[in-house]
Enzyme design. Structure first.
Site, PDB file in Angstrom:
ATOM      1  N   GLU A   8       6.853 -66.854   7.920  1.00 13.07           N
ATOM      2  CA  GLU A   8       5.865 -67.017   7.126  1.00 13.07           C
ATOM      3  C   GLU A   8       6.399 -67.572   5.791  1.00 13.07           C
ATOM      4  OE1 GLU A   8       4.750 -62.972   8.184  1.00 13.07           O
ATOM      5  OE2 GLU A   8       2.853 -63.714   7.862  1.00 13.07           O
ATOM      6  N   CYS A  23       6.713 -69.332  -1.652  1.00 11.86           N
ATOM      7  CA  CYS A  23       7.740 -68.098  -1.357  1.00 11.86           C
ATOM      8  C   CYS A  23       8.283 -68.244  -0.028  1.00 11.86           C
ATOM      9  CB  CYS A  23       6.971 -66.826  -1.589  1.00 11.86           C
ATOM     10  SG  CYS A  23       7.673 -65.144  -0.915  1.00 11.86           S
ATOM     11  N   CYS A  60      12.864 -58.377   9.786  1.00 11.68           N
ATOM     12  CA  CYS A  60      13.871 -58.149   8.784  1.00 11.68           C
ATOM     13  C   CYS A  60      14.507 -56.673   9.364  1.00 11.68           C
ATOM     14  CB  CYS A  60      13.145 -57.711   7.599  1.00 11.68           C
ATOM     15  SG  CYS A  60      14.339 -57.364   6.303  1.00 11.68           S
ATOM     16  N   CYS A  80      12.717 -50.588   4.910  1.00 10.76           N
ATOM     17  CA  CYS A  80      12.176 -50.219   3.734  1.00 10.76           C
ATOM     18  C   CYS A  80      10.890 -49.714   4.060  1.00 10.76           C
ATOM     19  CB  CYS A  80      12.084 -51.314   2.720  1.00 10.76           C
ATOM     20  SG  CYS A  80      13.628 -51.957   2.212  1.00 10.76           S
ATOM     21  N   CYS A 100       7.310 -51.485   3.199  1.00 15.51           N
ATOM     22  CA  CYS A 100       7.129 -53.157   3.575  1.00 15.51           C
ATOM     23  C   CYS A 100       6.746 -53.157   4.962  1.00 15.51           C
ATOM     24  CB  CYS A 100       8.517 -53.564   3.459  1.00 15.51           C
ATOM     25  SG  CYS A 100       8.384 -55.439   3.483  1.00 15.51           S
ATOM     26  N   GLY A 155      12.478 -61.090   5.446  1.00 15.41           N
ATOM     27  CA  GLY A 155      13.969 -61.175   5.681  1.00 15.41           C
ATOM     28  C   GLY A 155      14.707 -60.926   4.460  1.00 15.41           C
ATOM     29  N   GLU A 156      16.122 -60.475   4.763  1.00 19.93           N
ATOM     30  CA  GLU A 156      16.847 -60.195   3.612  1.00 19.93           C
ATOM     31  C   GLU A 156      17.829 -61.198   3.431  1.00 19.93           C
ATOM     32  OE1 GLU A 156      17.609 -58.138   1.104  1.00 19.93           O
ATOM     33  OE2 GLU A 156      19.475 -59.414   0.902  1.00 19.93           O
ATOM     34  N   SER A 207      15.676 -62.740  -4.047  1.00 16.34           N
ATOM     35  CA  SER A 207      15.594 -61.479  -4.270  1.00 16.34           C
ATOM     36  C   SER A 207      16.302 -60.622  -3.176  1.00 16.34           C
ATOM     37  CB  SER A 207      14.043 -60.965  -4.104  1.00 16.34           C
ATOM     38  OG  SER A 207      13.928 -59.661  -3.991  1.00 16.34           O
ATOM     39  N   ASN A 262       1.345 -53.420  -2.611  1.00 12.64           N
ATOM     40  CA  ASN A 262       0.249 -54.092  -1.722  1.00 12.64           C
ATOM     41  C   ASN A 262      -0.332 -53.350  -0.605  1.00 12.64           C
ATOM     42  OD1 ASN A 262      -0.031 -56.526  -3.629  1.00 12.64           O
ATOM     43  ND2 ASN A 262       2.020 -57.022  -2.986  1.00 12.64           N
ATOM     44  N   CYS A 271       3.650 -59.553  -1.557  1.00 12.68           N
ATOM     45  CA  CYS A 271       4.778 -58.953  -1.352  1.00 12.68           C
ATOM     46  C   CYS A 271       4.746 -58.110  -0.343  1.00 12.68           C
ATOM     47  CB  CYS A 271       5.345 -58.271  -2.536  1.00 12.68           C
ATOM     48  SG  CYS A 271       5.769 -59.475  -3.797  1.00 12.68           S
TER      49      CYS A 271
HETATM   50  N1  SAH Z   1      14.648 -58.458   1.313  1.00 11.23           N
HETATM   51  C1  SAH Z   1      14.532 -58.895  -0.041  1.00 11.23           C
HETATM   52  C2  SAH Z   1      13.599 -59.840   0.060  1.00 11.23           C
HETATM   53  C3  SAH Z   1      11.981 -59.450   0.080  1.00 11.23           C
HETATM   54  S1  SAH Z   1      11.208 -59.508  -1.558  1.00 11.23           S
HETATM   55  C4  SAH Z   1      14.225 -57.833  -0.829  1.00 11.23           C
HETATM   56  O1  SAH Z   1      14.048 -56.712  -0.521  1.00 11.23           O
HETATM   57  O2  SAH Z   1      14.593 -57.939  -2.168  1.00 11.23           O
HETATM   58  C5  SAH Z   1       9.993 -58.590  -1.202  1.00 11.23           C
HETATM   59  C6  SAH Z   1       9.656 -57.746  -2.596  1.00 11.23           C
HETATM   60  O3  SAH Z   1       8.588 -57.119  -2.476  1.00 11.23           O
HETATM   61  C7  SAH Z   1      10.704 -56.427  -2.899  1.00 11.23           C
HETATM   62  O4  SAH Z   1      10.912 -56.403  -4.255  1.00 11.23           O
HETATM   63  C8  SAH Z   1      10.125 -55.517  -2.043  1.00 11.23           C
HETATM   64  O5  SAH Z   1      10.476 -54.302  -2.763  1.00 11.23           O
HETATM   65  C9  SAH Z   1       8.607 -55.883  -2.455  1.00 11.23           C
HETATM   66  N2  SAH Z   1       7.567 -55.213  -1.472  1.00 11.23           N
HETATM   67  C10 SAH Z   1       7.911 -54.786  -0.276  1.00 11.23           C
HETATM   68  N3  SAH Z   1       6.640 -54.365   0.323  1.00 11.23           N
HETATM   69  C11 SAH Z   1       5.618 -54.383  -0.810  1.00 11.23           C
HETATM   70  C12 SAH Z   1       4.458 -53.814  -0.816  1.00 11.23           C
HETATM   71  N4  SAH Z   1       3.900 -53.513   0.118  1.00 11.23           N
HETATM   72  N5  SAH Z   1       3.732 -54.056  -1.912  1.00 11.23           N
HETATM   73  C13 SAH Z   1       4.395 -54.639  -3.039  1.00 11.23           C
HETATM   74  N6  SAH Z   1       5.664 -54.930  -2.968  1.00 11.23           N
HETATM   75  C14 SAH Z   1       6.370 -54.860  -1.832  1.00 11.23           C
END
Ligand code: SAH
Length: 356
Positions: free
Chosen positions: A84, A97, A104, A108, A111, A157-158, A189, A292, A335
């Site tokens: 995506e 993005c 992933c 978390c 997410c 993904g990370e 990130s 979100n 996000c």
């Molecule tokens: N794995 C990496 C890249 C993903 S970045 C990382 O964790 O940084 C995605 C960003 O969106 C991260 O800062 C994460 O904390 C945030 N995120 C994840 N789920 C979310 C959600 N449901 N609403 C808002 N932000 C979210």
């Protein structure tokens, strides 16, 4: 392939080096996606390329357009894994993005991508190609990117668990003969893969770094981001501190903090976060990201007042804080919403295939 790999490749086909440079420029600078469109190549060479190679491997399965103009692309790899990519139009400069992995492996809890688990890491070529596809759809094949485009590695993904392919993709994209998107226009990130933060610090030409924090204490962060059990806050912030020492004058370094109603958004959490960053003498900015919607996950975004209060506490302790405006929520493009959804349940949706 980077330009030198492409040069070696065409040489194995008995072609001169300049043909490799020509193909690289056609695929990267002009963003052509198949060999037949490179009409300045001899037909026989195009035929040979078609026999032994492919110019593009991703296909666009669906495209969703948000009421705010954000576009989400759901692509498929040649072996059918979802990728995506999100295009976010902005007044001054657009942002793409991109994803570094399909799914992933991190878990978390807030997410949606985590629900997919890790399907597989993307190759450098796939990382670059998704960006080429988004650029072509937004601006047209072969046209210059109008105001330059920023990239954020904040999709699925990370990124730091796919470090080598990521860094290779960034090298390819930086090429002046190619897309010419330099690391200074890219932000990556990470959820906090400590050894890779230290590795990144050693790179001369590197992207900006953002760290996802989500909690000010190990107790809460262990719960929300289980990767914290492997690299707890003290280790993470020590690596951040070392990274910060190597920052160049124009380099940005940020912490992201997703705001979850009633979970991590109290005044006490704000004070703990400020103290944590100040104790580690970190000057990095904080980006607050209201959660979100990600049904079926049991979280809600903090209210605007709560976010404002949280922000003012951080500011009062000397920490520069921004609130990230959500984009593309209605099409599951924001996000934490990338879960290879074919549709949306939130609001109206326009879905068209690219080129239709
Ligand atoms: N794995 C990496 C890249 C993903 S970045 C990382 O964790 O940084 C995605 C960003 O969106 C991260 O800062 C994460 O904390 C945030 N995120 C994840 N789920 C979310 C959600 N449901 N609403 C808002 N932000 C979210």
């Amino acid at each position: 392939m980077c330009e030198s790999e492409l040069v070696s490749f065409v040489e194995t086909l008995g072609e001169p080096a300049y043909r490799g440079r020509q193909v690289f420029a056609a695929l990267q600078h002009r963003r052509l996606t198949n060999f037949d469109d490179i009409t300045d190549l001899p037909q026989a060479f195009r035929n040979k390329l078609n026999e032994v190679a492919t110019a593009s491997t991703l296909t666009v399965a669906s495209r969703f357009i948000s009421e705010d103009g954000t576009r989400r692309y759901l692509m498929k790899t040649h072996d059918s894994f979802p990728v995506e990519t999100v295009f976010i139009p902005e007044e001054r400069r657009d942002t793409i993005c991109f994803s570094s992995q399909s799914g992933c492996p991190l878990q978390c809890t807030f997410c949606l991508t985590a629900q997919l688990g890790l399907l597989r890491s993307l190759t450098a070529a796939e990382i670059v190609e998704q960006i080429v596809i988004a650029l072509n759809d937004a601006y047209g094949v072969g046209t210059k990117t109008p105001r330059g485009t920023n990239l954020v590695g904040m999709g699925a993904g990370e990124p730091f668990l796919n470090f080598d392919e990521l860094m290779k993709a960034l090298r390819v994209m930086a090429s002046p003969e190619g897309l010419h998107i330099v690391p200074n226009r890219v932000t990556i990130s990470t959820a906090g893969i400590v050894p890779r933060i230290r590795d990144l610090a050693a790179f001369e030409d590197r992207p900006h770094l953002a760290i996802s924090l989500a909690a000010p204490t190990d107790e809460l962060r262990n719960e929300l981001m289980p990767i914290n059990k492997k690299w707890p806050l003290e280790e993470l912030l020590a690596a951040c501190r070392d990274f910060e020492r190597t920052l160049k004058p124009n380099e940005r370094f940020t912490f992201e903090y997703v705001m979850l109603d009633g979970i991590n958004d109290s005044e006490e959490h704000a004070r703990q976060l400020a103290n944590l960053l100040n104790r580690h003498q970190l000057k990095a900015k904080v980006n607050l990201i209201p959660h979100n919607p990600a049904e079926p996950l049991p979280y809600y975004p903090s209210t605007e007042e709560t976010v404002a209060r949280f922000r003012s506490i951080l500011e009062s302790k000397g920490i520069h804080t921004y609130v990230r405006r959500p984009r593309g929520r209605d099409i599951f493009a924001a996000c934490g919403q990338l879960a290879a959804r074919e549709g949306t349940t939130i609001s109206s949706l326009e879905s068209t295939s690219v080129g239709a």
